[in-house]
Design a protein around this motif. Structure first.
Motif: not given
Length: 156
Positions: A79-92
């Protein structure tokens, strides 16, 4: 992770103020009573009203509740990795989309996110492909939003 309604309400009000400020930067069309800035300003005012309502609701229910509660993620690294990917993906996406284009970035963002959320690869790839292409053509052809195609210039 759970944010208290006081934080969510305050963040929504700040976002609303930013939308209103940006809406005022849109140039008006000569000879019109209402310009293109009207809708963002109205939406910003509605967002601010909702933010105030959420904030007041959070104040009423505060009763010793912490502002941020991360205990629900204890023992759930996925769940933590999913949340991090959601935010990091937007920045990427902000950095990569002009180079690789919306369709490729959309797939590179959506497929891992769907896999992290528990979808099977056999379902994630076709669903992501359909959704990304539908979004691309809707924005590009119907709404005339100039999304970058990247190396897939044949998509136009």
């Amino acid at each position: 992770m759970r944010f208290d309604d006081r934080i969510v309400g305050a963040a929504l009000v700040l976002l609303a103020l930013f939308v209103i400020w940006q809406g005022q930067q849109i140039p008006s069309v000569p000879g019109t009573t209402f310009g293109p800035s009207l809708m963002p300003i109205l939406l910003g005012l509605l967002m601010a009203a909702c933010g105030v309502a959420v904030f007041i609701g959070g104040l009423r229910a505060a009763g010793g509740v912490p502002l941020v509660d991360v205990s629900v993620w204890k023992g759930r690294p996925r769940a933590l990795i999913t949340a991090a990917w959601s935010i990091l993906g937007v920045v990427l996406g902000i950095a990569l989309m002009p180079v690789i284009g919306f369709p490729i970035f959309g797939l590179l963002y959506a497929v891992p996110l769907m896999l992290l959320m528990g979808a099977r690869l056999v379902a994630a790839v076709p669903v992501a492909l359909v959704v990304v292409l539908a979004a691309y053509f809707t924005f590009k052809r119907l709404l005339y939003v100039p999304l970058p195609a990247g190396p897939l210039t044949f998509l136009g």
